[in-house]
Scaffold this active site. Structure first.
Site, mmCIF file in Angstrom:
data_model
loop_
_atom_site.group_PDB
_atom_site.id
_atom_site.type_symbol
_atom_site.label_atom_id
_atom_site.label_comp_id
_atom_site.label_asym_id
_atom_site.label_seq_id
_atom_site.Cartn_x
_atom_site.Cartn_y
_atom_site.Cartn_z
ATOM 1 N N LYS A 102 -0.282 11.065 -2.865
ATOM 2 C CA LYS A 102 1.160 10.771 -3.507
ATOM 3 C C LYS A 102 1.696 11.692 -4.161
ATOM 4 O O LYS A 102 2.885 11.963 -4.365
ATOM 5 C CB LYS A 102 1.077 9.384 -4.005
ATOM 6 C CG LYS A 102 0.756 8.276 -2.859
ATOM 7 C CD LYS A 102 1.756 8.152 -2.063
ATOM 8 C CE LYS A 102 1.700 6.804 -1.183
ATOM 9 N NZ LYS A 102 2.585 6.484 -0.234
ATOM 10 N N TYR B 30 -7.496 3.789 -6.417
ATOM 11 C CA TYR B 30 -6.501 4.393 -5.700
ATOM 12 C C TYR B 30 -6.803 5.424 -5.037
ATOM 13 O O TYR B 30 -6.484 6.010 -3.846
ATOM 14 C CB TYR B 30 -5.015 4.487 -6.455
ATOM 15 C CG TYR B 30 -3.849 4.715 -5.687
ATOM 16 C CD1 TYR B 30 -3.601 3.708 -4.812
ATOM 17 C CD2 TYR B 30 -3.207 5.941 -5.650
ATOM 18 C CE1 TYR B 30 -2.503 3.849 -3.931
ATOM 19 C CE2 TYR B 30 -2.211 6.175 -4.894
ATOM 20 C CZ TYR B 30 -1.644 5.074 -4.028
ATOM 21 O OH TYR B 30 -0.688 5.064 -3.144
HETATM 22 P P1 NAD Z 1 3.014 -1.811 5.324
HETATM 23 O O1 NAD Z 1 1.474 -1.902 5.649
HETATM 24 O O2 NAD Z 1 3.872 -2.987 5.451
HETATM 25 O O3 NAD Z 1 3.679 -0.490 5.741
HETATM 26 C C1 NAD Z 1 2.819 0.834 5.893
HETATM 27 C C2 NAD Z 1 3.325 1.172 7.477
HETATM 28 O O4 NAD Z 1 2.880 2.720 7.738
HETATM 29 C C3 NAD Z 1 3.091 0.389 8.551
HETATM 30 O O5 NAD Z 1 4.550 -0.003 9.296
HETATM 31 C C4 NAD Z 1 2.398 1.241 9.541
HETATM 32 O O6 NAD Z 1 2.710 0.884 10.874
HETATM 33 C C5 NAD Z 1 2.958 2.549 9.030
HETATM 34 N N1 NAD Z 1 1.895 3.694 9.406
HETATM 35 C C6 NAD Z 1 0.684 4.030 9.327
HETATM 36 N N2 NAD Z 1 0.382 5.149 9.989
HETATM 37 C C7 NAD Z 1 1.341 5.471 10.825
HETATM 38 C C8 NAD Z 1 1.647 6.433 11.991
HETATM 39 N N3 NAD Z 1 0.588 7.344 12.220
HETATM 40 N N4 NAD Z 1 2.924 6.657 12.312
HETATM 41 C C9 NAD Z 1 3.759 5.766 12.078
HETATM 42 N N5 NAD Z 1 3.679 4.826 11.277
HETATM 43 C C10 NAD Z 1 2.316 4.483 10.370
HETATM 44 O O7 NAD Z 1 2.581 -1.647 3.804
HETATM 45 P P2 NAD Z 1 3.811 -1.013 2.517
HETATM 46 O O8 NAD Z 1 3.106 -1.336 1.197
HETATM 47 O O9 NAD Z 1 5.102 -1.432 2.722
HETATM 48 O O10 NAD Z 1 3.629 0.451 2.528
HETATM 49 C C11 NAD Z 1 5.038 1.282 2.708
HETATM 50 C C12 NAD Z 1 4.638 2.643 1.958
HETATM 51 O O11 NAD Z 1 4.676 2.102 0.543
HETATM 52 C C13 NAD Z 1 3.483 3.477 1.876
HETATM 53 O O12 NAD Z 1 3.616 4.760 1.910
HETATM 54 C C14 NAD Z 1 2.602 2.946 0.758
HETATM 55 O O13 NAD Z 1 1.633 3.932 0.318
HETATM 56 C C15 NAD Z 1 3.860 2.856 -0.302
HETATM 57 N N6 NAD Z 1 3.484 1.903 -1.642
HETATM 58 C C16 NAD Z 1 3.144 0.614 -1.592
HETATM 59 C C17 NAD Z 1 2.856 0.007 -2.524
HETATM 60 C C18 NAD Z 1 2.071 -1.532 -2.573
HETATM 61 O O14 NAD Z 1 1.730 -1.964 -3.336
HETATM 62 N N7 NAD Z 1 2.402 -2.145 -1.530
HETATM 63 C C19 NAD Z 1 2.970 0.402 -3.822
HETATM 64 C C20 NAD Z 1 3.857 1.637 -3.774
HETATM 65 C C21 NAD Z 1 3.804 2.564 -2.676
#
Ligand code: NAD
Length: 254
Positions: free
Chosen positions: A162, A155
Site C-alpha cells: 500500500k 497487515y
Molecule cells: P472486497 O473483497 O469487497 O474487494 C476486493 C476486490 O478485489 C474484489 O472485488 C476482488 O474481486 C478484487 N480483485 C482481487 N484480485 C483481482 C484481480 N486479479 N483482478 C480484478 N479484481 C481483483 O474488499 P474491500 O475491502 O472492499 O477491498 C477494496 C480495496 O480496499 C482493497 O484495495 C483493500 O486493500 C482496500 N482497503 C480495505 C479496507 C478494509 O478494511 N476492508 C481498508 C482500507 C483499504
C-alpha cells in the site's frame, strides 16, 4: 450540492454488497453518473450481476487485471459505448495467503511480485488506459490503508504494497495534473469485507481502531462513497494527489 449527471464512471472491485467499491458505485450513481462495473470471474459474477443491475450499469464486463486481453476488451467496450471516461475507481488488492499471514521478512519473491502487480501495477495500467479517454479531465481513485505508513499488526506485506500504491498515486497526480486528471488514494479505516476477512485477527483490528478513533465510529462503505463522489465532481477539480483518510480520525491518534 454537486452533480455527476452525465459522467461516465468505471468501477473495478465490487465482490459483493459489502465491497468499498459498491459503496462508491452507489454514491456515484446517486449523484447521476453512468456506471461500468466489472467482476473478477464466473464465480464472482453471480454476486456482482444483481448489484450491477440494481445500479443500472451500462457496461458489465469480466476483469481479472492479470489478463491483458480482458483489459483491452473492457476499454474497447468503454470507447465504443461512451467514447470517454470521467471517473475510475480502482478498489482491488490481492496477496497469496501464506505471504499475507507471514512476516514481511519471510515474504516470498513470487508472493511479493504478485501482490504488487495485482494491487499496484493494475492501478498504473488502468490509469494509463483511461488517460486517452479523459480528454476533458477526470478523476482516478484507489484505496489504501493506514498500514502503508505505520506498522499495523497482522497487515504484514500489504503495508509496503500500500505504501507503493500511495506513492504511485502521487507521481501519477503530478504527471497528469496538467491534463486536468486528478489522482487520489482513499484511506478508510478497517471495514468488514471479503478482502478484510483474509487478514488475521481482523475483528481485533476493528475493535482497536474504533476504540482509538476520536469518533469511536468506523467508516462505512457509504462514507467512502460520499467522499469518492465529491472527489469525482467538478467542485473537486483543484484537489489532487491526496491521501484521504475516512477513518473517524484514527490516523491522528496513537
Ligand atoms: P472486497 O473483497 O469487497 O474487494 C476486493 C476486490 O478485489 C474484489 O472485488 C476482488 O474481486 C478484487 N480483485 C482481487 N484480485 C483481482 C484481480 N486479479 N483482478 C480484478 N479484481 C481483483 O474488499 P474491500 O475491502 O472492499 O477491498 C477494496 C480495496 O480496499 C482493497 O484495495 C483493500 O486493500 C482496500 N482497503 C480495505 C479496507 C478494509 O478494511 N476492508 C481498508 C482500507 C483499504
Amino acid at each position: 450540492m454537486f452533480s455527476l449527471a452525465g459522467q461516465k464512471a468505471l468501477i473495478v472491485g465490487i465482490a459483493n454488497e459489502s465491497s468499498i467499491a459498491y459503496g462508491c458505485a452507489k454514491a456515484l450513481k446517486a449523484q447521476g453518473a453512468d456506471l461500468a462495473i466489472t467482476y473478477l470471474d464466473e464465480k464472482a459474477e453471480k454476486y456482482v450481476r444483481p448489484l450491477a443491475e440494481e445500479l443500472g450499469a451500462e457496461i458489465f464486463a469480466p476483469l481479472d487485471v492479470s489478463d491483458p486481453d480482458q483489459l483491452t476488451d473492457l476499454f474497447v467496450q468503454i470507447t465504443a459505448k461512451w467514447g470517454r471516461l470521467d471517473t475510475l475507481l480502482h478498489s482491488i488488492a490481492f496477496c497469496p495467503k501464506e505471504d499475507l499471514h507471514g512476516r514481511v521478512t519471510d515474504c516470498s519473491r513470487t508472493g511479493f511480485t504478485q501482490a504488487m502487480d495485482i494491487s499496484v501495477g493494475s492501478f498504473i495500467e488502468l490509469v494509463r488506459r483511461a488517460e486517452p479517454l479523459m480528454g476533458q479531465g477526470g478523476t482516478c481513485m484507489t484505496v489504501s490503508f493506514y498500514g502503508a505508513e505505520k506498522v499495523v499488526k497482522d497487515y504484514n506485506i500489504m503495508g509496503p504494497v500500500k505504501a507503493a500504491l500511495e506513492s504511485v498515486s502521487r507521481y501519477m497526480a503530478a504527471e497528469l495534473g496538467p491534463k486536468g486528471i486528478r489522482v487520489h488514494a482513499l484511506s478508510p479505516g478497517p471495514l468488514k469485507t471479503r478482502a478484510a476477512s483474509g487478514i488475521a485477527h481482523f475483528d481485533e483490528m476493528m475493535d482497536a481502531a474504533s476504540a482509538r478513533a476520536p469518533t469511536h465510529q468506523l467508516a462505512t462503505i457509504e462514507d467512502c462513497g460520499a467522499y469518492a463522489a465529491f472527489l469525482a465532481s467538478a467542485e473537486a477539480a483543484n484537489i489532487t494527489g491526496g491521501l484521504h483518510y475516512i477513518d473517524g480520525g484514527f490516523n491522528i491518534t496513537g
